[in-house]
Design an enzyme around this catalytic site. Structure first.
Site, PDB file in Angstrom:
ATOM      1  N   ALA A 250      38.919 -32.044  -6.552  1.00  0.00           N
ATOM      2  CA  ALA A 250      38.072 -32.883  -7.412  1.00  0.00           C
ATOM      3  C   ALA A 250      38.378 -32.625  -8.887  1.00  0.00           C
ATOM      4  O   ALA A 250      38.519 -33.565  -9.689  1.00  0.00           O
ATOM      5  CB  ALA A 250      36.596 -32.624  -7.116  1.00  0.00           C
TER       6      ALA A 250
ATOM      7  N   GLY B  53      42.816 -29.298   8.641  1.00  0.00           N
ATOM      8  CA  GLY B  53      42.939 -30.470   9.499  1.00  0.00           C
ATOM      9  C   GLY B  53      43.612 -31.642   8.835  1.00  0.00           C
ATOM     10  O   GLY B  53      44.586 -32.193   9.346  1.00  0.00           O
ATOM     11  N   GLY B  54      43.100 -32.032   7.661  1.00  0.00           N
ATOM     12  CA  GLY B  54      43.732 -33.141   6.982  1.00  0.00           C
ATOM     13  C   GLY B  54      42.813 -33.920   6.082  1.00  0.00           C
ATOM     14  O   GLY B  54      41.744 -33.443   5.693  1.00  0.00           O
TER      15      GLY B  54
ATOM     16  N   ASP C 217      28.730 -21.164  -7.812  1.00  0.00           N
ATOM     17  CA  ASP C 217      28.502 -20.914  -9.250  1.00  0.00           C
ATOM     18  C   ASP C 217      28.085 -22.187 -10.005  1.00  0.00           C
ATOM     19  O   ASP C 217      27.119 -22.180 -10.768  1.00  0.00           O
ATOM     20  CB  ASP C 217      29.773 -20.362  -9.914  1.00  0.00           C
TER      21      ASP C 217
ATOM     22  N   HIS D 114      30.867 -25.103  10.826  1.00  0.00           N
ATOM     23  CA  HIS D 114      32.033 -25.557  11.595  1.00  0.00           C
ATOM     24  C   HIS D 114      31.936 -24.924  12.971  1.00  0.00           C
ATOM     25  O   HIS D 114      31.710 -23.721  13.092  1.00  0.00           O
ATOM     26  CB  HIS D 114      33.329 -25.141  10.898  1.00  0.00           C
TER      27      HIS D 114
ATOM     28  N   HIS E  79      30.511 -23.724   6.654  1.00  0.00           N
ATOM     29  CA  HIS E  79      31.776 -24.364   6.297  1.00  0.00           C
ATOM     30  C   HIS E  79      31.671 -25.265   5.073  1.00  0.00           C
ATOM     31  O   HIS E  79      32.520 -25.225   4.193  1.00  0.00           O
ATOM     32  CB  HIS E  79      32.239 -25.169   7.510  1.00  0.00           C
TER      33      HIS E  79
ATOM     34  N   ARG F 278      28.702 -34.047   7.410  1.00  0.00           N
ATOM     35  CA  ARG F 278      29.937 -34.687   6.959  1.00  0.00           C
ATOM     36  C   ARG F 278      30.880 -34.982   8.127  1.00  0.00           C
ATOM     37  O   ARG F 278      31.062 -34.153   9.024  1.00  0.00           O
ATOM     38  CB  ARG F 278      30.654 -33.766   5.961  1.00  0.00           C
TER      39      ARG F 278
HETATM   40  C1  SIN Z   1      39.169 -28.633  10.044  1.00  0.00           C
HETATM   41  O1  SIN Z   1      40.403 -28.631   9.968  1.00  0.00           O
HETATM   42  O2  SIN Z   1      38.568 -28.546  11.102  1.00  0.00           O
HETATM   43  C2  SIN Z   1      38.383 -28.709   8.790  1.00  0.00           C
HETATM   44  C3  SIN Z   1      38.507 -30.015   8.167  1.00  0.00           C
HETATM   45  C4  SIN Z   1      37.207 -30.416   7.558  1.00  0.00           C
HETATM   46  O3  SIN Z   1      36.382 -29.575   7.250  1.00  0.00           O
HETATM   47  O4  SIN Z   1      36.969 -31.616   7.433  1.00  0.00           O
END
Ligand code: SIN
Length: 550
Positions: free
Chosen positions: A30, A62-63, A226, A247, A350, A385
């Site tokens: 960002a 992951g991406g 922070d 996660h 996460h 999310r």
């Molecule tokens: C993951 O690779 O599982 C994490 C990707 C994410 O947090 O969207």
């Protein structure tokens, strides 16, 4: 008129005398996405707490989810984002994310980001709660790192941008401008304990999340909330702090780090099995292992009461070492292989869906202060999310925040602050060991009392602990003391908001209120005053002003 940023790379004592146009706190996706756009309109100072390579962005495996296949693809991405967010996603923000995502990713490609390809075509994978494969990845499971490297390369080519490493934010500088409070920069701590005062015409907080508030987290050590704490102390509104995403699959072995076992493993067909070797997700959700993260995380917690839970990829014929080189290297240290072994996993903190309340243009409730990425809360993720939407969020909303910072520049001033928030006393210094113990105590108790499964009793216990911890808060101007103060503030925001939300929704699950309320409301905290409101976008510019990004 743009002002000059000193050219030397040493810590510039002169910064306070020569203000910058734009101060960016944080150098993840960002912050860098914003810096690139700000550079053509003035001087930009980007500060980061460790080396430039160290941000949550660089750990994203992951991406990046993006709908590159035209209108139908975009509509489906929007729908998946809304469904995962469990009724609380701001639809204006989500539409901007999915519509502008493809253009921003196209820019990344132009700046040299090397996403994985097969026969020249971009490779796409799938993750939880996505209705189709739309996730780009790089170097197998090192997507965030590749994006960060290419953004940095681009930023370094821009003469107006100055990058400073090993700088920790202390507090925002707040001035009174004709009776209105306005952010005019920040005080910063350098690596040697010196304090810098940087005046800026616009300040962007892009410092990421706060996973370190929990003992179990996939986040790096820098993720101590922070920027969120600085904004909250300055009086900016923060929102939806009770929504912390856990996660489902972080590595779980005694004395091993909670290393992320990417959701892409399940995207490539991994099963989740319990201690008896049985697949269990059919008891929890029709999408099985690819259900939304909150559902999978709770299912693992329940199944894990009788013993460990594992990722099982032994049935997959693909060469998983080649597809997931980073994860494979990590597992090799524990003599485990994806194609051969069961991999022990359990959930870990996460991603923070809440943060500094902003409109879709990154404007916070305090003039002069902007936020983007995980530190911000536009409502784009709602209560949970969608996997791999976070890199896209940083990219899209970092760019939009930069546009509004530039647009607002003519109205901005940099003047000495009338009030400064809570500068710690430099004379008192809590010993390092004591500071560390205090932090670990807070994190362990947050995990126990305000983690994945919550109730009033546990959270009230945590509230009392936070009260007691405030009495023994580490003092001084060390980075760790700053982080302790920020983690305490973030913990307080999470617990206050979670106690007030008397329902279960998305990542926020309460045993004592397992049902979802009919009305979907956002929590908003302004200092210690909490309210629930229907929508953020009341203070946003009209959606039509922002959906057409050049
Ligand atoms: C993951 O690779 O599982 C994490 C990707 C994410 O947090 O969207």
């Amino acid at each position: 008129m743009p002002t000059a940023v000193p050219s030397s790379d040493s810590i510039p004592a002169s910064l306070s005398k020569s203000p910058v146009d734009f101060l960016v706190i944080g150098a993840g996706i960002a912050g860098l996405s914003a810096a690139i756009r700000l550079a053509s309109s003035g001087t930009v100072l980007v500060v980061t707490k460790e080396e430039l390579a160290e941000s949550n962005t660089a750990y994203a495996q992951g991406g990046i989810a993006v709908a590159m296949g035209g209108d139908e693809d975009v509509a489906l991405h929007l729908e998946d984002t809304l469904v995962a967010g469990d009724g609380l996603v701001d639809p204006v923000a989500a539409r901007i994310l999915v519509e502008q995502g493809p253009q921003r990713v196209q820019e990344l490609l132009e700046w040299g980001t090397a996403f994985d390809r097969e026969n020249g075509e971009l490779m796409l994978t799938r993750e939880g709660a996505h209705s189709r494969s739309r996730i780009l990845h790089a170097n197998g499971d090192a997507t965030g790192k590749e994006i960060a490297v290419s953004l940095l390369r681009h930023v370094r080519s821009l003469p107006n941008v100055r990058l400073l490493e090993w700088i920790t934010g202390i507090d925002l500088l707040v001035a009174s401008d004709e009776g209105q409070r306005r952010v005019v920069g920040a005080t910063l701590l350098d690596g040697e304990g010196g304090v810098l005062t940087v005046y800026a015409r616009a300040t962007l907080i892009a410092s990421g999340g706060a996973g370190q508030v929990y003992s179990d987290t996939t986040n790096p050590a820098v993720a101590t909330g922070d920027g969120i704490a600085m904004a909250w102390r300055a009086g900016a509104a923060v929102s939806d702090m009770e929504f912390y995403q856990f996660h489902p699959t972080a590595f779980s072995m005694a004395n091993a780090p909670r290393f992320l076992m990417s959701e892409a493993l399940r995207g490539e067909g991994a099963y989740l099995v319990n201690a008896r070797g049985e697949r269990f997700m059919d008891r929890y959700h029709p999408l099985l292992e690819l259900a939304p993260r909150d559902v999978v995380a709770r299912a693992i917690t329940r199944e894990g009461m009788d013993g460990p839970v594992y990722l099982d990829m032994r049935h997959i014929r693909k060469d998983l070492k080649a597809r997931f080189p980073g994860i494979s290297r990590f597992l090799a240290k524990y003599r485990l292989e994806l194609n051969r072994d069961l991999i022990p996993v359990r959930p870990a903190a996460h991603y923070l869906m809440g943060g500094i309340l902003t409109d879709v243009s990154g404007r916070s409730t305090l003039p002069g202060l902007y936020a983007a990425g995980e530190a911000a809360c536009t409502g784009v993720h709602g209560a949970n999310r969608l996997a791999s939407n976070s890199l896209l969020e940083g990219l899209v909303f970092g760019a939009l925040a930069a546009e509004s910072m530039v647009a607002d520049l003519s109205r901005s001033v940099t003047s000495p602050p009338a009030a400064q928030t809570g500068m710690p006393d430099p004379e008192e210094l809590t010993p390092d060991e004591q500071t560390e113990r205090w932090i670990q105590d807070l994190r362990a108790n947050m995990w126990k009392y305000a983690g994945l499964l919550r109730d009033a009793q546990g959270m009230e216990t945590m509230q009392r602990m936070l009260h007691a911890l405030a009495e023994t808060m580490p003092r001084g101007r060390s980075r760790r003391a700053m982080e302790a103060r920020n983690l305490h503030a973030v913990a307080k925001m999470i617990v206050t908001s979670a106690l007030a939300r008397k329902e279960s929704r998305g990542a926020h699950y309460r045993h004592d209120y397992p049902e979802q309320d009919a009305a979907a409301l956002h929590s908003v905290l302004e200092r210690d005053v909490l309210s629930f409101r229907p929508s953020f976008q009341r203070m946003a510019v009209a959606a039509s002003d922002v959906t057409t990004h050049p």
